[in-house]
Write a protein that holds these residues in place. Sequence first.
Motif, PDB file in Angstrom:
ATOM      1  N   GLY A 103       3.609   4.700   2.384  1.00 34.74           N
ATOM      2  CA  GLY A 103       3.429   5.328   1.599  1.00 34.74           C
ATOM      3  C   GLY A 103       2.556   6.494   1.943  1.00 34.74           C
ATOM      4  N   THR A 104       2.281   6.974   0.577  1.00 35.11           N
ATOM      5  CA  THR A 104       0.753   7.894   1.361  1.00 35.11           C
ATOM      6  C   THR A 104       0.250   7.752   0.981  1.00 35.11           C
ATOM      7  OG1 THR A 104       2.735   9.717   0.552  1.00 35.11           O
ATOM      8  CG2 THR A 104       0.276  10.629   0.580  1.00 35.11           C
ATOM      9  N   PRO A 105      -1.179   7.947   2.411  1.00 30.05           N
ATOM     10  CA  PRO A 105      -2.527   7.654   2.539  1.00 30.05           C
ATOM     11  C   PRO A 105      -3.109   8.491   1.007  1.00 30.05           C
ATOM     12  CG  PRO A 105      -1.508   8.806   3.993  1.00 30.05           C
ATOM     13  CD  PRO A 105      -0.685   9.135   3.319  1.00 30.05           C
ATOM     14  N   SER A 108      -3.616   5.866  -4.984  1.00 29.03           N
ATOM     15  CA  SER A 108      -4.348   4.495  -5.122  1.00 29.03           C
ATOM     16  C   SER A 108      -4.470   4.101  -3.450  1.00 29.03           C
ATOM     17  CB  SER A 108      -2.894   4.196  -5.515  1.00 29.03           C
ATOM     18  OG  SER A 108      -2.601   4.360  -7.269  1.00 29.03           O
ATOM     19  N   ASP A 109      -4.430   4.737  -2.597  1.00 29.64           N
ATOM     20  CA  ASP A 109      -4.964   3.752  -0.857  1.00 29.64           C
ATOM     21  C   ASP A 109      -5.946   4.349  -0.156  1.00 29.64           C
ATOM     22  OD1 ASP A 109      -3.494   1.586  -1.111  1.00 29.64           O
ATOM     23  OD2 ASP A 109      -1.714   3.033  -0.367  1.00 29.64           O
ATOM     24  N   PRO A 110      -7.235   3.746   0.121  1.00 30.13           N
ATOM     25  CA  PRO A 110      -7.641   4.750   0.583  1.00 30.13           C
ATOM     26  C   PRO A 110      -7.794   5.656   2.023  1.00 30.13           C
ATOM     27  CG  PRO A 110      -7.752   2.218   1.646  1.00 30.13           C
ATOM     28  CD  PRO A 110      -6.424   2.685   0.611  1.00 30.13           C
ATOM     29  N   ALA A 131       7.738   8.954   2.051  1.00 28.21           N
ATOM     30  CA  ALA A 131       7.137   8.188   1.077  1.00 28.21           C
ATOM     31  C   ALA A 131       6.351   8.030   0.281  1.00 28.21           C
ATOM     32  CB  ALA A 131       8.232   6.764   1.676  1.00 28.21           C
ATOM     33  N   ASN A 132       6.395   8.477  -0.845  1.00 28.73           N
ATOM     34  CA  ASN A 132       5.243   7.617  -2.436  1.00 28.73           C
ATOM     35  C   ASN A 132       6.160   7.424  -3.501  1.00 28.73           C
ATOM     36  OD1 ASN A 132       4.413   9.916  -5.059  1.00 28.73           O
ATOM     37  ND2 ASN A 132       2.947   8.497  -3.753  1.00 28.73           N
ATOM     38  N   ALA A 133       5.810   6.199  -3.800  1.00 28.03           N
ATOM     39  CA  ALA A 133       6.417   5.449  -4.951  1.00 28.03           C
ATOM     40  C   ALA A 133       6.408   6.104  -6.024  1.00 28.03           C
ATOM     41  CB  ALA A 133       5.944   4.032  -5.297  1.00 28.03           C
ATOM     42  N   ALA A 134       5.533   6.742  -6.555  1.00 27.71           N
ATOM     43  CA  ALA A 134       5.065   7.331  -7.684  1.00 27.71           C
ATOM     44  C   ALA A 134       6.126   8.338  -7.801  1.00 27.71           C
ATOM     45  CB  ALA A 134       3.846   8.004  -8.013  1.00 27.71           C
ATOM     46  N   PHE A 182       2.285   5.308 -13.726  1.00 20.64           N
ATOM     47  CA  PHE A 182       0.952   4.073 -13.736  1.00 20.64           C
ATOM     48  C   PHE A 182       1.266   3.355 -12.693  1.00 20.64           C
ATOM     49  CE2 PHE A 182       1.453   5.504 -17.880  1.00 20.64           C
ATOM     50  CZ  PHE A 182      -0.155   5.325 -18.490  1.00 20.64           C
ATOM     51  N   TYR A 183       0.926   2.539 -11.462  1.00 23.85           N
ATOM     52  CA  TYR A 183       1.102   1.443 -10.126  1.00 23.85           C
ATOM     53  C   TYR A 183       0.459   0.285 -11.488  1.00 23.85           C
ATOM     54  CZ  TYR A 183       1.988   4.951  -6.686  1.00 23.85           C
ATOM     55  OH  TYR A 183       2.144   5.457  -5.879  1.00 23.85           O
ATOM     56  N   GLU A 184       1.315  -0.597 -11.084  1.00 19.21           N
ATOM     57  CA  GLU A 184       0.771  -2.132 -11.711  1.00 19.21           C
ATOM     58  C   GLU A 184       1.094  -3.151 -10.983  1.00 19.21           C
ATOM     59  OE1 GLU A 184      -1.416  -3.500 -13.433  1.00 19.21           O
ATOM     60  OE2 GLU A 184      -0.672  -3.233 -14.708  1.00 19.21           O
ATOM     61  N   GLU A 239       7.441  -4.857  -6.177  1.00 19.02           N
ATOM     62  CA  GLU A 239       6.482  -3.398  -6.357  1.00 19.02           C
ATOM     63  C   GLU A 239       7.232  -2.489  -7.583  1.00 19.02           C
ATOM     64  OE1 GLU A 239       3.691  -2.742  -3.150  1.00 19.02           O
ATOM     65  OE2 GLU A 239       5.702  -2.610  -1.872  1.00 19.02           O
ATOM     66  N   VAL A 240       6.166  -2.834  -8.426  1.00 24.87           N
ATOM     67  CA  VAL A 240       6.403  -1.851 -10.159  1.00 24.87           C
ATOM     68  C   VAL A 240       5.544  -0.507  -9.870  1.00 24.87           C
ATOM     69  CG1 VAL A 240       7.133  -3.785 -10.667  1.00 24.87           C
ATOM     70  CG2 VAL A 240       5.353  -2.830 -11.652  1.00 24.87           C
ATOM     71  N   VAL A 241       6.273   0.277 -10.825  1.00 25.47           N
ATOM     72  CA  VAL A 241       5.302   1.558 -11.464  1.00 25.47           C
ATOM     73  C   VAL A 241       6.690   1.485 -12.337  1.00 25.47           C
ATOM     74  CG1 VAL A 241       5.836   4.000 -10.558  1.00 25.47           C
ATOM     75  CG2 VAL A 241       5.824   3.035  -8.945  1.00 25.47           C
TER      76      VAL A 241
HETATM   77  N1  SAM Z   1       0.052   4.330  -1.790  1.00 21.20           N
HETATM   78  C1  SAM Z   1       1.397   4.667  -1.974  1.00 21.20           C
HETATM   79  C2  SAM Z   1       2.162   4.940  -2.506  1.00 21.20           C
HETATM   80  O1  SAM Z   1       2.306   6.339  -1.875  1.00 21.20           O
HETATM   81  O2  SAM Z   1       3.252   4.958  -3.391  1.00 21.20           O
HETATM   82  C3  SAM Z   1       1.149   3.395  -3.148  1.00 21.20           C
HETATM   83  C4  SAM Z   1      -0.492   2.222  -2.365  1.00 21.20           C
HETATM   84  S1  SAM Z   1      -0.754   1.119  -4.191  1.00 21.20           S
HETATM   85  C5  SAM Z   1      -1.808   0.334  -3.113  1.00 21.20           C
HETATM   86  C6  SAM Z   1       0.965   0.320  -4.562  1.00 21.20           C
HETATM   87  C7  SAM Z   1       1.199  -0.018  -5.360  1.00 21.20           C
HETATM   88  O3  SAM Z   1       2.392   1.591  -5.205  1.00 21.20           O
HETATM   89  C8  SAM Z   1       2.181  -0.956  -5.885  1.00 21.20           C
HETATM   90  O4  SAM Z   1       1.581  -1.967  -6.960  1.00 21.20           O
HETATM   91  C9  SAM Z   1       3.554  -0.300  -6.811  1.00 21.20           C
HETATM   92  O5  SAM Z   1       2.988  -0.177  -8.130  1.00 21.20           O
HETATM   93  C10 SAM Z   1       4.035   1.044  -6.169  1.00 21.20           C
HETATM   94  N2  SAM Z   1       4.320   0.430  -5.539  1.00 21.20           N
HETATM   95  C11 SAM Z   1       4.906   0.863  -3.529  1.00 21.20           C
HETATM   96  N3  SAM Z   1       5.787   0.200  -3.536  1.00 21.20           N
HETATM   97  C12 SAM Z   1       6.556   0.228  -4.440  1.00 21.20           C
HETATM   98  C13 SAM Z   1       7.990   0.146  -4.035  1.00 21.20           C
HETATM   99  N4  SAM Z   1       8.827  -0.157  -3.265  1.00 21.20           N
HETATM  100  N5  SAM Z   1       8.332  -0.079  -5.204  1.00 21.20           N
HETATM  101  C14 SAM Z   1       7.768   0.277  -6.634  1.00 21.20           C
HETATM  102  N6  SAM Z   1       6.455   0.897  -7.032  1.00 21.20           N
HETATM  103  C15 SAM Z   1       6.067   0.339  -5.045  1.00 21.20           C
END
Ligand code: SAM
Length: 303
Positions: A103-105, A108-110, A131-134, A182-184, A239-241
């Motif tokens: 996803g996007t740096p 929730s990433d460094p 891409a960005n999951a949120a 929320f990420y979880e 992975e869940v949002v």
């Molecule tokens: N930087 C990433 C972004 O732009 O979405 C997120 C990284 S964060 C460490 C990881 C969290 O993102 C996961 O625990 C989950 O909550 C969410 N996530 C990442 N990929 C996902 C996916 N394919 N489907 C649902 N949630 C996802």
Amino acid sequence: MQDASTNLPAAGISPPPGPQPGLTLVATPIGNLDDISPRALAALAGADAVLCEDTRVTSKLLARHGISITLWPLHDHNEEAQLPGLLARLRDGAALVLVSDAGTPLMSDPGFRLVRAAIAAGVPVHGIPGANAAVLALILSGLPPHPFMFVGFLPAKAGARDAELARFKAMEQAGLSATLVFYEAPHRAAETLAALAASLGETRPAALARELTKRFEEVRRGSLAVLAQGALDDPPRGEVVLLVGPAPNEAMGQASLDDALAVAMAAMSLRDAAASVALAHGLPRKSVYARALELAAEKKRPD
Ligand code: SAM
């Protein structure tokens, strides 16, 4: 300038695809390795080095696209220590690309400390979106897409998590009306949904989006109580949002509207005060502005 036949920007005006000196933040896929733009691939291929969380994850992505490039690990534990060396390279004109595992740096990433330091040092910072999951979860959820508040991960410990949720509740009581994202971790989804239901209300509309862009992509929609029970009965894997719809608009009486406007008008222009009160309480901007004008006129009138 537009290409008349396609209505797309004419080819010549897009930024050059190759490496640009400075720091470039590049979004990578969140599951489907094809979800990456040609411009992102060109930046990766042309970089002097790619900063990444886990070199094994990024190597796999690059190999899929036939790219071979120097990888330097950058994660929460070494970011601070790496700053001086990275800034020196950037000041010398290096083209460095920052990616995360998915996803996007920075989301929730460094990377935030490096970006902040690069900006302070006057180094160019570019971004290549993707891409960005949120955001994907938000647009699939069926909940109002804006305003939204991206929270990221809640604290893992119940006490700290509940204290944070109490803060959100207080913000909502003060007028915040936004979809919360929320990420979880999947093994905590049921417990977190129950905590969200307990603090924000069992009937709040919500969604759980999982495995986005992957084979088992699924979006569950329902009240917080229903989703919490569903997560117990059928635990979500992968992975869940989690998303929670905006707090319901309590019908606002004239007295409370006047109070909210008085507070806002003391701090900002009449126009901004009306706009912010209208947004916070989900009220029509025009009528709130009209009331703000009346209040301002009343204030000026001699008794
Ligand atoms: N930087 C990433 C972004 O732009 O979405 C997120 C990284 S964060 C460490 C990881 C969290 O993102 C996961 O625990 C989950 O909550 C969410 N996530 C990442 N990929 C996902 C996916 N394919 N489907 C649902 N949630 C996802």
